[in-house]
Design an enzyme around this catalytic site. Structure first.
Site, PDB file in Angstrom:
ATOM      1  N   VAL A 138      33.947  27.221  35.185  1.00 22.00           N
ATOM      2  CA  VAL A 138      34.714  28.457  35.008  1.00 22.00           C
ATOM      3  C   VAL A 138      34.924  29.091  36.372  1.00 22.00           C
ATOM      4  O   VAL A 138      33.985  29.183  37.181  1.00 22.00           O
ATOM      5  CB  VAL A 138      33.978  29.451  34.088  1.00 22.00           C
ATOM      6  CG1 VAL A 138      34.768  30.753  33.960  1.00 22.00           C
ATOM      7  CG2 VAL A 138      33.745  28.847  32.709  1.00 22.00           C
ATOM      8  N   PHE A 139      36.154  29.546  36.635  1.00 19.84           N
ATOM      9  CA  PHE A 139      36.477  30.212  37.898  1.00 19.84           C
ATOM     10  C   PHE A 139      36.476  31.719  37.694  1.00 19.84           C
ATOM     11  O   PHE A 139      37.144  32.241  36.801  1.00 19.84           O
ATOM     12  CB  PHE A 139      37.847  29.766  38.403  1.00 19.84           C
ATOM     13  CG  PHE A 139      38.270  30.424  39.690  1.00 19.84           C
ATOM     14  CD1 PHE A 139      37.662  30.079  40.886  1.00 19.84           C
ATOM     15  CD2 PHE A 139      39.277  31.377  39.710  1.00 19.84           C
ATOM     16  CE1 PHE A 139      38.040  30.680  42.093  1.00 19.84           C
ATOM     17  CE2 PHE A 139      39.666  31.979  40.897  1.00 19.84           C
ATOM     18  CZ  PHE A 139      39.048  31.625  42.092  1.00 19.84           C
ATOM     19  N   GLY A 140      35.716  32.413  38.537  1.00 14.06           N
ATOM     20  CA  GLY A 140      35.665  33.863  38.490  1.00 14.06           C
ATOM     21  C   GLY A 140      36.334  34.479  39.702  1.00 14.06           C
ATOM     22  O   GLY A 140      36.120  34.022  40.830  1.00 14.06           O
ATOM     23  N   TYR A 141      37.120  35.525  39.486  1.00 18.49           N
ATOM     24  CA  TYR A 141      37.844  36.184  40.584  1.00 18.49           C
ATOM     25  C   TYR A 141      37.664  37.700  40.552  1.00 18.49           C
ATOM     26  O   TYR A 141      38.159  38.403  41.422  1.00 18.49           O
ATOM     27  CB  TYR A 141      39.333  35.838  40.527  1.00 18.49           C
ATOM     28  CG  TYR A 141      39.987  36.163  39.198  1.00 18.49           C
ATOM     29  CD1 TYR A 141      40.573  37.395  38.968  1.00 18.49           C
ATOM     30  CD2 TYR A 141      40.016  35.223  38.165  1.00 18.49           C
ATOM     31  CE1 TYR A 141      41.162  37.703  37.755  1.00 18.49           C
ATOM     32  CE2 TYR A 141      40.607  35.506  36.945  1.00 18.49           C
ATOM     33  CZ  TYR A 141      41.169  36.749  36.743  1.00 18.49           C
ATOM     34  OH  TYR A 141      41.743  37.036  35.533  1.00 18.49           O
ATOM     35  N   GLY A 142      36.965  38.205  39.533  1.00 22.45           N
ATOM     36  CA  GLY A 142      36.671  39.626  39.422  1.00 22.45           C
ATOM     37  C   GLY A 142      35.170  39.841  39.434  1.00 22.45           C
ATOM     38  O   GLY A 142      34.467  39.362  40.324  1.00 22.45           O
ATOM     39  N   SER A 143      34.660  40.529  38.432  1.00 19.18           N
ATOM     40  CA  SER A 143      33.232  40.841  38.409  1.00 19.18           C
ATOM     41  C   SER A 143      32.353  39.603  38.257  1.00 19.18           C
ATOM     42  O   SER A 143      31.166  39.644  38.606  1.00 19.18           O
ATOM     43  CB  SER A 143      32.923  41.827  37.280  1.00 19.18           C
ATOM     44  OG  SER A 143      33.222  41.256  36.018  1.00 19.18           O
TER      45      SER A 143
ATOM     46  N   GLU B 282      35.184  38.855  28.342  1.00 18.75           N
ATOM     47  CA  GLU B 282      36.565  38.835  28.830  1.00 18.75           C
ATOM     48  C   GLU B 282      37.563  39.002  27.679  1.00 18.75           C
ATOM     49  O   GLU B 282      38.630  38.399  27.681  1.00 18.75           O
ATOM     50  CB  GLU B 282      36.831  37.513  29.565  1.00 18.75           C
ATOM     51  CG  GLU B 282      35.796  37.154  30.628  1.00 18.75           C
ATOM     52  CD  GLU B 282      35.751  38.157  31.771  1.00 18.75           C
ATOM     53  OE1 GLU B 282      36.792  38.764  32.069  1.00 18.75           O
ATOM     54  OE2 GLU B 282      34.682  38.338  32.350  1.00 18.75           O
TER      55      GLU B 282
END
Length: 222
Positions: free
Chosen positions: A5-10, A87
Site C-alpha cells: 500500500v502506498f501512503g502519501y498523507g497521514s 480511508e
C-alpha cells in the site's frame, strides 16, 4: 502473496496497522492536492476538514511511503479492513507503479494499492474540489474533529515529507498560509499551547514561533 500500500498523507507518519516493511519512494503522474473532505477524523459534517488526495497530472511525481504486509491472508485482511475504515472518504483503490530513489526508469514494485478519490462532486460526496489558497487555509486553520484539528494534519505532513527528504512545495505553501491565518486569529494564546515538534528538528522554513499548536492529547489519523 503480499500486500503493498502506498501512503502519501497521514499514512507516511502514522500507518496505524501492522506492517513488515516500509520503503520511501514515489509514484508517477499524480500530484498531492487538498481537495477531499474529512468529516469523521479532523472535521465534522458541518465543518469538514481538507485532507489530501491525488490528482492525475502528467509528468508529476508524488513522494511517500510504501508499506508491505506479509504473513498470510488473515494478516492482509486485517490490514485492509483497517485501511478501508480509516480511508472511508476515498472511493477508489488504484493500482500504480512504485519507484525508488535512484532508479526512475524501472518500477521497484508494480500493482501497489493507493487510495484515491473520484474528482467529481456529483458522484463523490466527499470531493470538495480546488479552492483559492487563502480559502483553503482558513478552512484548515479552523476545522476540528474527533481525532484532532485539521491544521495539525497539514503541519505533520509537512514535517513528515521533510523527514523523508522530499518536501512538497504545495504543502509548504499551504502550511505557511495557514500560519498566517493563525497569526491573525490566535494572538495572545501562544503561552497556553504546545508547539509541534522540536525546534532543532524543523526545516529552515518552519521556525518554532511559526508552529501552531497541538492540543495536549491528539489522535493521529487521516
Amino acid at each position: 502473496m503480499v500486500l503493498w500500500v502506498f501512503g502519501y498523507g497521514s499514512l507516511v507518519w502514522n500507518p496505524g496497522f501492522d506492517y513488515d516493511e516500509k520503503v520511501i519512494g514515489f509514484i508517477k503522474d499524480y500530484k498531492r492536492v487538498f481537495d477531499l473532505a474529512c468529516i469523521d477524523h479532523r472535521g465534522t459534517p458541518e465543518h469538514p476538514a481538507r485532507t489530501c488526495t491525488l490528482e492525475q497530472s502528467e509528468g508529476a511525481i508524488c513522494w511517500g511511503a510504501a508499506f508491505c504486509v506479509r504473513g498470510g491472508p488473515e494478516k492482509e485482511r486485517l490490514a485492509m479492513e483497517y485501511l478501508e475504515r480509516r480511508e472511508c472518504e476515498y472511493d477508489c483503490k488504484t493500482l500504480v507503479d512504485f519507484y525508488k530513489e535512484g532508479n526512475t526508469s524501472a518500477p521497484a514494485l508494480t500493482g501497489i494499492i493507493v487510495f484515491t478519490s473520484t474528482p467529481d462532486k456529483v458522484s463523490n460526496k466527499y470531493y470538495l474540489g480546488p479552492a483559492p489558497l487563502e480559502d483553503m487555509a482558513r478552512q484548515i486553520a479552523t476545522a476540528v474533529g474527533p481525532c484532532g484539528n485539521n491544521r495539525d494534519y497539514l503541519f505533520l505532513l509537512e514535517k513528515a515529507m521533510f523527514d523523508i527528504g522530499h518536501e512538497d512545495d504545495m504543502v509548504i505553501e499551504l502550511a505557511n498560509e495557514v500560519r498566517k491565518v493563525l497569526g491573525m486569529v490566535g494572538k495572545g494564546s501562544v503561552k497556553e499551547k504546545k508547539l509541534v515538534g522540536l525546534p532543532h528538528l524543523l526545516p529552515a522554513h518552519m521556525s518554532a514561533i511559526q508552529l501552531h499548536l497541538l492540543p495536549e492529547v491528539i489522535t493521529l489519523d487521516s
